[in-house]
Design an enzyme around this catalytic site. Structure first.
Site, PDB file in Angstrom:
ATOM      1  N   ARG A  22       0.807  -1.232   0.000  1.00 21.74           N
ATOM      2  CA  ARG A  22       0.000   0.000   0.000  1.00 21.74           C
ATOM      3  C   ARG A  22       0.836   1.276   0.000  1.00 21.74           C
ATOM      4  NH1 ARG A  22      -3.915  -1.268   4.842  1.00 21.74           N
ATOM      5  NH2 ARG A  22      -2.340  -2.861   5.220  1.00 21.74           N
ATOM      6  N   LYS A  29       8.877  -0.671   2.444  1.00 20.84           N
ATOM      7  CA  LYS A  29       8.149   0.200   3.372  1.00 20.84           C
ATOM      8  C   LYS A  29       8.981   0.599   4.586  1.00 20.84           C
ATOM      9  CE  LYS A  29       4.766  -1.508   6.069  1.00 20.84           C
ATOM     10  NZ  LYS A  29       3.390  -1.924   6.408  1.00 20.84           N
ATOM     11  N   GLN A  82      12.300 -15.284   6.617  1.00 21.63           N
ATOM     12  CA  GLN A  82      11.022 -16.013   6.552  1.00 21.63           C
ATOM     13  C   GLN A  82      10.951 -16.726   5.206  1.00 21.63           C
ATOM     14  OE1 GLN A  82       7.553 -13.624   7.329  1.00 21.63           O
ATOM     15  NE2 GLN A  82       6.131 -15.354   7.079  1.00 21.63           N
ATOM     16  N   GLY A 111       8.307  -3.926  12.511  1.00 23.38           N
ATOM     17  CA  GLY A 111       9.258  -2.977  11.922  1.00 23.38           C
ATOM     18  C   GLY A 111       8.614  -1.711  11.392  1.00 23.38           C
ATOM     19  N   ARG A 343      27.931  24.982   2.836  1.00 23.92           N
ATOM     20  CA  ARG A 343      27.960  23.594   2.377  1.00 23.92           C
ATOM     21  C   ARG A 343      28.995  22.789   3.164  1.00 23.92           C
ATOM     22  NH1 ARG A 343      29.309  24.753  -3.519  1.00 23.92           N
ATOM     23  NH2 ARG A 343      29.501  22.486  -3.619  1.00 23.92           N
ATOM     24  N   SER A 415      36.854  44.878  -1.779  1.00 22.32           N
ATOM     25  CA  SER A 415      35.587  44.448  -2.381  1.00 22.32           C
ATOM     26  C   SER A 415      35.817  43.934  -3.792  1.00 22.32           C
ATOM     27  CB  SER A 415      34.619  45.632  -2.457  1.00 22.32           C
ATOM     28  OG  SER A 415      34.259  46.000  -1.154  1.00 22.32           O
TER      29      SER A 415
HETATM   30  C1  UD1 Z   1      -1.702  -8.109  12.465  1.00 23.72           C
HETATM   31  C2  UD1 Z   1      -2.422  -8.939  13.509  1.00 23.72           C
HETATM   32  C3  UD1 Z   1      -3.651  -8.194  13.987  1.00 23.72           C
HETATM   33  C4  UD1 Z   1      -3.264  -6.859  14.538  1.00 23.72           C
HETATM   34  C5  UD1 Z   1      -2.463  -6.077  13.508  1.00 23.72           C
HETATM   35  C6  UD1 Z   1      -1.928  -4.825  14.124  1.00 23.72           C
HETATM   36  C7  UD1 Z   1      -2.011 -11.282  12.981  1.00 23.72           C
HETATM   37  C8  UD1 Z   1      -2.570 -12.513  12.371  1.00 23.72           C
HETATM   38  N1  UD1 Z   1      -2.786 -10.198  12.938  1.00 23.72           N
HETATM   39  O1  UD1 Z   1      -2.576  -7.967  11.382  1.00 23.72           O
HETATM   40  O2  UD1 Z   1      -4.329  -8.942  14.981  1.00 23.72           O
HETATM   41  O3  UD1 Z   1      -4.408  -6.126  14.930  1.00 23.72           O
HETATM   42  O4  UD1 Z   1      -1.362  -6.853  13.044  1.00 23.72           O
HETATM   43  O5  UD1 Z   1      -1.339  -4.049  13.144  1.00 23.72           O
HETATM   44  O6  UD1 Z   1      -0.928 -11.307  13.495  1.00 23.72           O
HETATM   45  N2  UD1 Z   1       4.747  -9.793   8.731  1.00 23.72           N
HETATM   46  C9  UD1 Z   1       5.799 -10.655   8.498  1.00 23.72           C
HETATM   47  N3  UD1 Z   1       5.551 -11.808   7.823  1.00 23.72           N
HETATM   48  C10 UD1 Z   1       4.321 -12.131   7.370  1.00 23.72           C
HETATM   49  C11 UD1 Z   1       3.258 -11.255   7.624  1.00 23.72           C
HETATM   50  C12 UD1 Z   1       3.504 -10.084   8.309  1.00 23.72           C
HETATM   51  O7  UD1 Z   1       6.928 -10.393   8.882  1.00 23.72           O
HETATM   52  O8  UD1 Z   1       4.177 -13.195   6.770  1.00 23.72           O
HETATM   53  C13 UD1 Z   1       5.012  -8.537   9.429  1.00 23.72           C
HETATM   54  C14 UD1 Z   1       4.746  -7.333   8.556  1.00 23.72           C
HETATM   55  O9  UD1 Z   1       5.914  -6.937   7.873  1.00 23.72           O
HETATM   56  C15 UD1 Z   1       4.302  -6.294   9.574  1.00 23.72           C
HETATM   57  C16 UD1 Z   1       3.659  -7.110  10.670  1.00 23.72           C
HETATM   58  O10 UD1 Z   1       4.144  -8.430  10.515  1.00 23.72           O
HETATM   59  O11 UD1 Z   1       5.394  -5.606  10.137  1.00 23.72           O
HETATM   60  C17 UD1 Z   1       2.148  -7.106  10.603  1.00 23.72           C
HETATM   61  O12 UD1 Z   1       1.736  -7.562   9.353  1.00 23.72           O
HETATM   62  P1  UD1 Z   1       0.364  -7.121   8.743  1.00 23.72           P
HETATM   63  O13 UD1 Z   1       0.170  -7.822   7.459  1.00 23.72           O
HETATM   64  O14 UD1 Z   1       0.258  -5.660   8.768  1.00 23.72           O
HETATM   65  O15 UD1 Z   1      -0.632  -7.764   9.819  1.00 23.72           O
HETATM   66  P2  UD1 Z   1      -2.165  -7.519   9.867  1.00 23.72           P
HETATM   67  O16 UD1 Z   1      -2.809  -8.489   8.962  1.00 23.72           O
HETATM   68  O17 UD1 Z   1      -2.445  -6.100   9.701  1.00 23.72           O
HETATM   69 MG    MG Z   2      -0.664  -3.902   9.338  1.00 23.18          MG
END
Ligand code: UD1
Ligand code: MG
Length: 502
Positions: A22, A29, A82, A111, A343, A415
């Site tokens: 997004r 990001k 991962q 992060g 600078r 000058s």
């Molecule tokens: C997650 C939580 C949700 C919470 C929300 C808060 C879960 C299942 N859901 O949702 O309950 O309210 O965060 O913002 O945990 N990330 C990884 N690997 C992945 C997926 C995500 O490292 O496979 C990291 C992303 O980079 C990010 C964080 O985890 O920093 C959250 O990921 P995001 O996809 O935003 O989680 P949400 O679905 O929003």
């Molecule tokens: Mg999120």
């Protein structure tokens, strides 16, 4: 609770494997910046501040680029990769592979959550351990919980039963306004065990970290939620609108910290200060100021209005007015601006001056030396107490190489001089107005190169008769001569003759 009394976690795992689509950006990001640091470096800073024995960041999207950024800005971090199995649960599982400890408390953070602070994490560890909980999730009550995981509590609200993701929630669950921030304290052994038992049978087909809560609870373990009042602190950045919102909030907090420490900030609405900037007591920051990077402002210095400083040191009681300054050192009580451009490598000594419409680069201007008006000073050294006349240019570049210019102590450069580098002017020397200095000027000498002046009497009367200048000259000289009409033919011939004489 003071820092010394709070327990430190065994490990912190920072999740940063997501793509952040997004943001609509070529840049990952977590490398986007607010407050002069990337989101990830903010997040890692908070994690470090909690004092863990081990710190792991989980990466996948743009792994190399993000890992390199971490190596540059946070060297004490280990990277976990991962794999293709998606979800926060899998991310933590991959992170745990890097964790040596087998017991104790593990924190999980994101992060992309830049405002989180170390004190909040330490308090979370303390509350978690004091309650002898297996899991403590940091939760928040928000006006619009759409998209977040919801905290499911027992009837009387005292116990946490689990977390349901928005996409998996029913109507009544979606009405819950207590959300999962994504920040948790876990018992390490419970976490490892529960993660080995979670699946992907949910609306998103992912391994949900949130499932660890219900598993722990089913195992009869204690699961808690600690509600934070500071919603902004746990908010993540998903798009550039949120990047700007959290950037503004971070700035507001930074300004407040400085004001509470004794810095006057006249107009917080137009002042931007990066996280790493330091400002001494009784410094004054006027409207329209941006202080970036490792800038350091001394006591009672006055900055602004409308000034940008980056990686710049400003001494006590110095003033910098309407200027743009990069990688420079401005001495105590020195004066810069208005409209100066300093600078990289500019060093202005104590009590020195760089004035209006002056550009400097790689220039050491000693104590009490002045470059007051309309000049360029590059690759030069100006000695103590010297003065550079208005409009002087250091010609440091011959089209191929840059050369150095040295001006001694207590020199008076006239000058509109051009100092053609490499050249030096000795201590106590002077140069006349309009001098082009191509040869060294010895100490104590006066250097002049301008052609001596010749006055052609009556020139205006002859050449500009009938103009306002001609009339003025005639009136001043008290003669009728200028009243005669100009003869164009004669004028051209005369001009040619005068030109020949130069
Ligand atoms: C997650 C939580 C949700 C919470 C929300 C808060 C879960 C299942 N859901 O949702 O309950 O309210 O965060 O913002 O945990 N990330 C990884 N690997 C992945 C997926 C995500 O490292 O496979 C990291 C992303 O980079 C990010 C964080 O985890 O920093 C959250 O990921 P995001 O996809 O935003 O989680 P949400 O679905 O929003
Ligand atoms: Mg999120």
């Amino acid at each position: 609770m003071g820092i010394a009394e709070t327990p430190a976690p065994a490990a912190v795992i920072v999740l940063a494997a997501g793509a952040g689509t997004r943001m609509k950006s070529r840049m990952p990001k977590v490398l986007h910046e607010i407050g002069g640091r990337s989101l990830l470096v903010h997040a890692v800073g908070a994690a470090e501040g909690a004092g863990p024995a081990e710190l792991v960041v989980v990466l996948r999207h743009e792994r190399e680029r993000v890992a390199e950024h971490l190596a540059q800005h946070a060297s004490e971090v280990s990277v976990a990769d991962q794999d293709e199995i998606p979800g926060t649960g899998r991310a933590v599982q991959c992170g745990l592979e890097q964790v040596v400890a087998t017991e104790g408390t593990v924190l999980v953070t994101y992060g992309d959550v830049p405002l989180l602070d170390p004190a909040t994490l330490r308090d979370l560890v303390a509350a978690h351990e004091a309650a002898a909980a297996a899991v403590t999730v940091l939760s928040a009550r928000v006006p619009d919980p759409t998209g977040y995981g919801r905290i499911l509590r027992s009837e009387d609200g005292s116990e946490v039963l689990g977390i349901v993701e928005h996409k998996d929630a029913d109507e009544s669950q979606r009405a819950i306004d207590e959300i999962n921030s994504g920040i948790y304290a876990f018992d390490l052994a419970v976490l490892r065990d529960a993660l080995s038992r979670i699946g992907t049978d949910n609306a998103q087909g992912e391994m949900y970290l949130t499932d660890v809560l219900s598993i722990a609870r089913q195992d009869g373990r204690r699961v808690r939620a600690s509600v934070t009042e500071d919603v902004m602190m746990v908010e993540g950045v998903n798009d550039r609108v949120q990047l700007a919102q959290l950037g503004a909030e971070m700035n507001r907090r930074i300004l407040e910290r400085h004001m509470r420490a004794g810095v006057t900030i006249v107009d917080p609405a137009t002042t931007w200060i990066d996280a790493d900037v330091t400002i001494a007591q009784d410094a004054v920051v006027l409207p329209g100021v941006q202080l970036h990077g490792a800038t350091d402002i001394g006591e009672e210095a006055v900055i602004g209005p409308d000034t940008t400083l980056r990686d710049t040191e400003v001494g006590a009681r110095a003033e910098v007015v309407r200027s743009h300054v990069l990688l420079a050192v401005i001495g105590e009580g020195a004066d810069v601006g208005p409209f100066s451009y300093l600078r990289a490598g500019t060093q202005l000594g104590a009590g020195g001056k760089i004035g209006g419409f002056v550009e400097t680069k790689n220039a050491v201007i000693a104590q009490g030396a002045k470059v007051p008006h309309l000049s360029y000073v590059g690759d030069a050294e100006i000695g103590e107490g010297s003065n550079i006349g208005a409009g002087t240019i250091v010609a440091n570049y011959d089209g191929v190489d840059k050369h150095r210019t040295t001006v001694g102590k207590h020199v008076r450069v006239g000058s509109d001089n051009i100092l053609v580098a490499p050249v030096s002017i000795g201590d106590g020397a002077a140069t006349g107005a309009g001098t082009t200095v191509r040869k060294d000027v010895p100490p104590g000498a006066l250097g002049v190169s301008a052609v001596s002046q010749r006055n052609m009497e009556g020139w205006t009367l002859r050449r500009r008769a009938g103009t306002a200048a001609g009339d003025a000259a005639r009136a001043a000289l008290g003669t009728e001569e200028g009243a005669a009409d100009r003869t164009p033919a004669g004028t051209a011939a005369e001009e040619h003759k005068e030109h020949e004489q130069r």
